[in-house]
Design an enzyme around this catalytic site. Structure first.
Site, mmCIF file in Angstrom:
data_model
loop_
_atom_site.group_PDB
_atom_site.id
_atom_site.type_symbol
_atom_site.label_atom_id
_atom_site.label_comp_id
_atom_site.label_asym_id
_atom_site.label_seq_id
_atom_site.Cartn_x
_atom_site.Cartn_y
_atom_site.Cartn_z
ATOM 1 N N GLY A 232 1.143 -1.159 -0.114
ATOM 2 C CA GLY A 232 0.391 0.052 -0.401
ATOM 3 C C GLY A 232 0.984 1.327 -0.493
ATOM 4 O O GLY A 232 2.119 1.237 0.045
ATOM 5 N N ASN A 233 0.298 2.156 0.500
ATOM 6 C CA ASN A 233 1.318 4.012 -0.083
ATOM 7 C C ASN A 233 0.684 4.497 1.425
ATOM 8 O O ASN A 233 -0.633 4.208 2.062
ATOM 9 C CB ASN A 233 0.866 3.794 -0.725
ATOM 10 C CG ASN A 233 -0.619 4.654 -1.638
ATOM 11 O OD1 ASN A 233 -0.826 5.596 -1.031
ATOM 12 N ND2 ASN A 233 -0.771 3.965 -2.712
ATOM 13 N N ARG A 234 1.077 6.035 1.918
ATOM 14 C CA ARG A 234 0.517 6.818 3.118
ATOM 15 C C ARG A 234 -0.359 7.402 2.525
ATOM 16 O O ARG A 234 -0.705 8.098 3.542
ATOM 17 C CB ARG A 234 1.892 6.804 3.578
ATOM 18 C CG ARG A 234 3.131 6.567 4.305
ATOM 19 C CD ARG A 234 3.840 7.343 4.265
ATOM 20 N NE ARG A 234 5.090 6.175 5.030
ATOM 21 C CZ ARG A 234 5.396 6.144 5.995
ATOM 22 N NH1 ARG A 234 4.182 5.886 6.170
ATOM 23 N NH2 ARG A 234 6.357 4.820 6.118
#
Ligand SMILES: Cc1cc2nc3c(=O)[nH]c(=O)nc-3n(C[C@H](O)[C@H](O)[C@H](O)COP(=O)(O)O)c2cc1C
Length: 427
Positions: A232-234
């Site tokens: 995923g990412n932030r």
């Protein structure tokens, strides 16, 4: 005189909703009329009232007579600190059927029943609320709530269209639990989100995006590794949600494609929840079929695991197995390509976001040229920058070489500049 149904009329014709600049008394906070009609969600208006009074607004509650069957007059009077009347025959010496509307900076009707929308669209003046709606020259926001059948009925659709043409902001109802056990579109949005729309409208922005259908993507995609883990990412979704919220407050109809966002649903936006980049692509390509512009603010994974394990990967082996990756489709480039080829319905304006850590502008320019979009919002990301923060700064690069610097400020301010640039291109 603008043509009926033209966007010119939607901006607030002489004598229509929002015809005058928002008025400020100076002595106290803005004057808000909270109209409450007889929907089951009337109790939620108490929370909206609280949010308005606690943030310094002077609120006069004008319920319909029927609404008092759901929440009584003492509740409205005690929470607002003001007298409450439903008809035009109380305190006649103060001419309330005229003065309340004339003195308002904003009228918000929440919940707005099918009945009150119909009466407002027809210009009836058979109670204090409808008199107020006719005398108000300030912005007017309706937050409808009703059963899906009532909302979808051609009569209600026509009434909503009429009110929007006159410059009113009619917030799309949310999807969810309705009266009784049934669910569907027609639920009153979260009072906190209706409050945000009111706050934005009071900030002086006109309903200048009325009639436009806009698509926004928000959040960050998750690419499943196994049933438990993902890549995923932030991205928090704050910027995309700010784009959706500001567009609704400026009168647009918004589809928000949200990837793994845990924020409250923005009032009035049609929400499509997705998880992965492939799901986001499908949802965006579907939504843009009937849209004027798309803003791709979501952080979409460039790669995904080539295969998703059906069961949880165990740490039994001494060395971890590598996870082979494959490329995800480039949705922004695909939109640009579709538009160039002209064989699929595509929005007139395509806006991308570029999150960069190094060589921010050079990378942004290269990306703009590669993707074929009209505008690219380039922002620097990293420790404490952009992701999960309430503020943002960016440079917007235009396909024709324009460059607009947006100084650090609330994500809503950045969103407004993006919509200004989009509106200019659509004009
Ligand atoms: C239990 C109950 C719940 C209702 N909920 C709604 C509603 O959510 N939305 C709506 O448009 N009408 C609803 N109605 C119907 C309205 O109350 C009815 O149309 C009424 O005449 C509206 O009056 P008003 O628009 O003057 O407030 C409901 C009626 C009942 C009895």
């Amino acid at each position: 005189m603008p043509e009926a149904g033209s966007r010119e009329e939607g901006r607030g014709p002489a004598g229509g909703y929002g015809a005058a600049e928002p008025r400020r008394s100076g002595r106290r906070g803005p004057s808000v009329v909270l109209g409450v009609s007889a929907g089951i969600a009337a109790y939620k208006a108490c929370e909206l009232l609280r949010l308005l009074t606690e943030s310094g607004h002077h609120v006069r509650v004008v319920p319909t007579g029927e609404a008092l069957r759901f929440v009584g007059e003492p509740t409205w009077a005690a929470l607002s600190g003001n007298p409450v009347a439903t008809g035009v025959w109380d305190s006649v010496h103060e001419v309330p059927h005229v003065r309340i509307g004339q003195g308002a900076d904003l009228v918000v009707v929440a919940p707005a029943t099918a009945d009150v929308l119909a009466r407002a669209a027809c210009g009836l003046a058979d109670d204090l609320l409808t008199n107020t709606l006719l005398t108000a020259r300030c912005p007017v926001v309706f937050a409808p709530a009703m059963h899906t059948e009532m909302w979808e009925h051609p009569a209600t659709r026509a009434n909503v269209a009429t009110l929007r043409r006159r410059g009113a902001i009619v917030i799309e109802p949310a999807v969810g639990r309705l009266t009784g056990a049934d669910t569907g579109r027609g639920r009153l949005p979260d009072p906190g989100e209706i409050f945000e729309v009111c706050r934005r409208v009071l900030s002086g922005r006109r309903a200048d995006l009325t009639g436009l259908r806009l698509v926004v993507s928000a959040g960050g995609t998750r690419e499943a590794v196994d049933p438990v883990r993902f890549l995923g990412n932030r991205s928090s979704g704050l910027q995309g949600y700010a784009l959706a919220r500001t567009a609704v407050a400026r009168g647009a109809q918004v589809t928000l494609v949200a990837a793994n966002v845990t924020l409250p649903d923005p009032a009035g936006a049609t929400l499509v929840r997705v998880e992965s980049a492939l799901e986001l692509r499908d949802a965006v390509l579907e939504a843009v079929k009937e849209s004027d512009a798309v803003v791709m603010a979501a952080a979409v994974a460039d790669f995904r695991p080539a295969a998703r394990s059906g069961s949880k990967i165990k740490k039994s082996s001494a060395e971890p197995e590598p996870i082979p990756l494959v490329k995800n489709p480039d949705i922004l480039a695909e939109l640009g390509e579709r538009r160039r080829e002209g064989n699929a319905p595509c929005p007139r304006v395509i806006v991308g976001f570029a999150a960069e850590t190094d060589d921010v502008l050079a990378n942004g320019r290269a990306k703009l040229a590669r993707k074929g979009c009209d505008l690219l919002v380039v922002n620097q990301v990293g420790e404490g920058l952009a992701f999960g923060t309430p503020d943002n700064a960016a440079v917007v690069l235009g396909a024709e070489g324009e460059r607009v610097e947006i100084p650090r400020g609330p994500k809503e301010d950045l969103a407004d500049v993006v919509w200004d640039l989009v509106a200019r291109r659509l004009a």
